[in-house]
Design a protein around this motif. Structure first.
Motif, mmCIF file in Angstrom:
data_model
loop_
_atom_site.group_PDB
_atom_site.id
_atom_site.type_symbol
_atom_site.label_atom_id
_atom_site.label_comp_id
_atom_site.label_asym_id
_atom_site.label_seq_id
_atom_site.Cartn_x
_atom_site.Cartn_y
_atom_site.Cartn_z
ATOM 1 N N ALA A 24 7.886 8.982 15.556
ATOM 2 C CA ALA A 24 6.586 8.878 16.225
ATOM 3 C C ALA A 24 5.696 7.869 15.513
ATOM 4 O O ALA A 24 4.964 7.107 16.160
ATOM 5 C CB ALA A 24 5.912 10.249 16.282
ATOM 6 N N GLN A 25 5.754 7.847 14.185
ATOM 7 C CA GLN A 25 4.982 6.866 13.428
ATOM 8 C C GLN A 25 5.381 5.449 13.826
ATOM 9 O O GLN A 25 4.521 4.571 13.971
ATOM 10 C CB GLN A 25 5.200 7.059 11.923
ATOM 11 N N HIS A 26 6.672 5.208 13.994
ATOM 12 C CA HIS A 26 7.140 3.864 14.357
ATOM 13 C C HIS A 26 6.586 3.447 15.719
ATOM 14 O O HIS A 26 6.148 2.304 15.885
ATOM 15 C CB HIS A 26 8.674 3.809 14.366
ATOM 16 N N VAL A 27 6.587 4.351 16.674
ATOM 17 C CA VAL A 27 6.060 4.035 18.006
ATOM 18 C C VAL A 27 4.565 3.758 17.928
ATOM 19 O O VAL A 27 4.075 2.775 18.483
ATOM 20 C CB VAL A 27 6.366 5.161 19.007
ATOM 21 N N ALA A 28 3.831 4.621 17.249
ATOM 22 C CA ALA A 28 2.377 4.432 17.121
ATOM 23 C C ALA A 28 2.061 3.190 16.303
ATOM 24 O O ALA A 28 1.083 2.498 16.561
ATOM 25 C CB ALA A 28 1.736 5.655 16.475
ATOM 26 N N ALA A 29 2.885 2.916 15.316
ATOM 27 C CA ALA A 29 2.823 1.722 14.465
ATOM 28 C C ALA A 29 1.696 1.774 13.439
ATOM 29 O O ALA A 29 1.946 1.684 12.247
ATOM 30 C CB ALA A 29 2.758 0.436 15.267
ATOM 31 N N VAL A 30 0.462 1.899 13.870
ATOM 32 C CA VAL A 30 -0.666 1.865 12.948
ATOM 33 C C VAL A 30 -0.879 3.268 12.397
ATOM 34 O O VAL A 30 -1.310 4.177 13.109
ATOM 35 C CB VAL A 30 -1.940 1.340 13.634
ATOM 36 N N THR A 31 -0.533 3.433 11.147
ATOM 37 C CA THR A 31 -0.657 4.727 10.492
ATOM 38 C C THR A 31 -1.544 4.572 9.261
ATOM 39 O O THR A 31 -1.848 3.464 8.831
ATOM 40 C CB THR A 31 0.729 5.269 10.096
ATOM 41 N N ARG A 32 -1.924 5.693 8.698
ATOM 42 C CA ARG A 32 -2.782 5.716 7.517
ATOM 43 C C ARG A 32 -2.114 6.573 6.437
ATOM 44 O O ARG A 32 -1.110 7.234 6.680
ATOM 45 C CB ARG A 32 -4.149 6.309 7.872
ATOM 46 N N LYS A 33 -2.741 6.604 5.268
ATOM 47 C CA LYS A 33 -2.193 7.390 4.157
ATOM 48 C C LYS A 33 -1.948 8.843 4.553
ATOM 49 O O LYS A 33 -0.997 9.470 4.089
ATOM 50 C CB LYS A 33 -3.139 7.358 2.954
ATOM 51 N N TYR A 34 -2.809 9.389 5.399
ATOM 52 C CA TYR A 34 -2.693 10.802 5.750
ATOM 53 C C TYR A 34 -1.477 11.115 6.622
ATOM 54 O O TYR A 34 -1.142 12.277 6.830
ATOM 55 C CB TYR A 34 -3.980 11.344 6.380
ATOM 56 N N HIS A 35 -0.786 10.100 7.115
ATOM 57 C CA HIS A 35 0.456 10.327 7.856
ATOM 58 C C HIS A 35 1.639 10.586 6.922
ATOM 59 O O HIS A 35 2.693 11.039 7.368
ATOM 60 C CB HIS A 35 0.792 9.117 8.735
ATOM 61 N N TYR A 36 1.472 10.263 5.650
ATOM 62 C CA TYR A 36 2.591 10.291 4.709
ATOM 63 C C TYR A 36 2.410 11.255 3.542
ATOM 64 O O TYR A 36 3.357 11.515 2.815
ATOM 65 C CB TYR A 36 2.821 8.881 4.143
ATOM 66 N N ASP A 37 1.202 11.758 3.351
ATOM 67 C CA ASP A 37 0.904 12.568 2.172
ATOM 68 C C ASP A 37 0.069 13.773 2.601
ATOM 69 O O ASP A 37 -1.018 13.598 3.165
ATOM 70 C CB ASP A 37 0.144 11.707 1.160
ATOM 71 N N ARG A 38 0.564 14.957 2.334
ATOM 72 C CA ARG A 38 -0.117 16.171 2.801
ATOM 73 C C ARG A 38 -1.504 16.322 2.177
ATOM 74 O O ARG A 38 -2.433 16.797 2.827
ATOM 75 C CB ARG A 38 0.746 17.409 2.526
ATOM 76 N N GLY A 39 -1.683 15.906 0.933
ATOM 77 C CA GLY A 39 -3.005 15.972 0.318
ATOM 78 C C GLY A 39 -4.006 15.091 1.040
ATOM 79 O O GLY A 39 -5.140 15.513 1.318
ATOM 80 N N HIS A 40 -3.610 13.862 1.353
ATOM 81 C CA HIS A 40 -4.488 12.959 2.115
ATOM 82 C C HIS A 40 -4.739 13.522 3.515
ATOM 83 O O HIS A 40 -5.851 13.419 4.043
ATOM 84 C CB HIS A 40 -3.879 11.562 2.222
ATOM 85 N N PHE A 41 -3.705 14.098 4.108
ATOM 86 C CA PHE A 41 -3.842 14.718 5.429
ATOM 87 C C PHE A 41 -4.909 15.813 5.398
ATOM 88 O O PHE A 41 -5.807 15.839 6.244
ATOM 89 C CB PHE A 41 -2.482 15.291 5.855
ATOM 90 N N ASP A 42 -4.807 16.714 4.424
ATOM 91 C CA ASP A 42 -5.777 17.808 4.331
ATOM 92 C C ASP A 42 -7.193 17.287 4.119
ATOM 93 O O ASP A 42 -8.144 17.776 4.755
ATOM 94 C CB ASP A 42 -5.389 18.767 3.206
ATOM 95 N N ASP A 43 -7.351 16.278 3.256
ATOM 96 C CA ASP A 43 -8.674 15.678 3.034
ATOM 97 C C ASP A 43 -9.207 15.035 4.312
ATOM 98 O O ASP A 43 -10.388 15.195 4.650
ATOM 99 C CB ASP A 43 -8.614 14.628 1.925
ATOM 100 N N HIS A 44 -8.358 14.285 5.003
ATOM 101 C CA HIS A 44 -8.754 13.617 6.247
ATOM 102 C C HIS A 44 -9.256 14.634 7.275
ATOM 103 O O HIS A 44 -10.322 14.453 7.876
ATOM 104 C CB HIS A 44 -7.565 12.820 6.801
ATOM 105 N N TRP A 45 -8.495 15.702 7.461
ATOM 106 C CA TRP A 45 -8.878 16.687 8.471
ATOM 107 C C TRP A 45 -10.124 17.461 8.066
ATOM 108 O O TRP A 45 -10.945 17.806 8.929
ATOM 109 C CB TRP A 45 -7.703 17.596 8.808
ATOM 110 N N ALA A 46 -10.318 17.705 6.802
ATOM 111 C CA ALA A 46 -11.552 18.367 6.351
ATOM 112 C C ALA A 46 -12.757 17.485 6.672
ATOM 113 O O ALA A 46 -13.784 17.972 7.167
ATOM 114 C CB ALA A 46 -11.480 18.672 4.856
ATOM 115 N N ARG A 47 -12.639 16.173 6.411
ATOM 116 C CA ARG A 47 -13.738 15.241 6.710
ATOM 117 C C ARG A 47 -13.991 15.162 8.214
ATOM 118 O O ARG A 47 -15.143 15.169 8.666
ATOM 119 C CB ARG A 47 -13.441 13.853 6.151
ATOM 120 N N MET A 48 -12.912 15.033 9.003
ATOM 121 C CA MET A 48 -13.087 14.926 10.458
ATOM 122 C C MET A 48 -13.774 16.158 11.036
ATOM 123 O O MET A 48 -14.676 16.042 11.867
ATOM 124 C CB MET A 48 -11.727 14.735 11.149
#
Length: 155
Positions: A24-48
């Motif tokens: 899915a990442q390949h299809v979307a192409a534009v990804t961020r750190k939070y797509h690859y690291d659970r810590g960044h993911f959790d921080d991103h979602w807390a901010r959002m």
């Protein structure tokens, strides 16, 4: 039946599964750190979730969490984003979810961008009334290189 609701803590594990899927990442192409690291993911979602300027909703298909959709950005540059888990592609879920999301937002114009070769996402946006308004190039981490992008606007 496709519906939207406010994001719950229990939705985040499904979101992580969807966003960290390499295909899915390949299809979307534009990804961020939070797509690859659970810590960044959790921080991103807390901010959002804490940001009152972000409208984010969980996408449900027959009460199953299948993705999320959001509107974010300053008033004159509001942008839509959505991500549907790959197992649920091709069933009209993204189109129904995006249509429901944009009904919740009075602000126009709304903007979107997609990888130029992501025909599915472009089709979803166009079905929801977005029109292509430009082209760009950008770095796509999921493809480890620059890609062509299309810019779309809903007036």
């Amino acid at each position: 039946m496709i519906s939207l609701r406010e994001v719950r803590d229990s939705d985040l594990s499904a979101f992580w599964e969807h966003l960290s899927d390499p295909a899915a990442q390949h299809v979307a192409a534009v990804t961020r750190k939070y797509h690859y690291d659970r810590g960044h993911f959790d921080d991103h979602w807390a901010r959002m979730r804490a940001n009152p300027a972000v409208l984010v909703r969980t996408v449900l298909a027959d009460d199953e969490v299948v993705g999320h959709a959001a509107v974010y950005g300053p008033p004159d540059e509001r942008e839509v984003t959505y991500w549907i888990g790959r197992a649920h592609w091709g069933r009209g879920i993204a189109t129904a979810a995006l249509a429901a999301l944009i009904e919740l937002v009075c602000t126009r114009p709304l903007h979107a961008h997609a990888a130029a070769d992501n025909a599915g996402s472009i089709r979803v946006l166009e079905k929801c009334g977005f029109v292509m308004t430009g082209h760009d190039r950008g770095f796509a981490q999921a493809r480890d290189g620059e890609i062509d992008e299309v810019l779309l606007t809903l007036s």
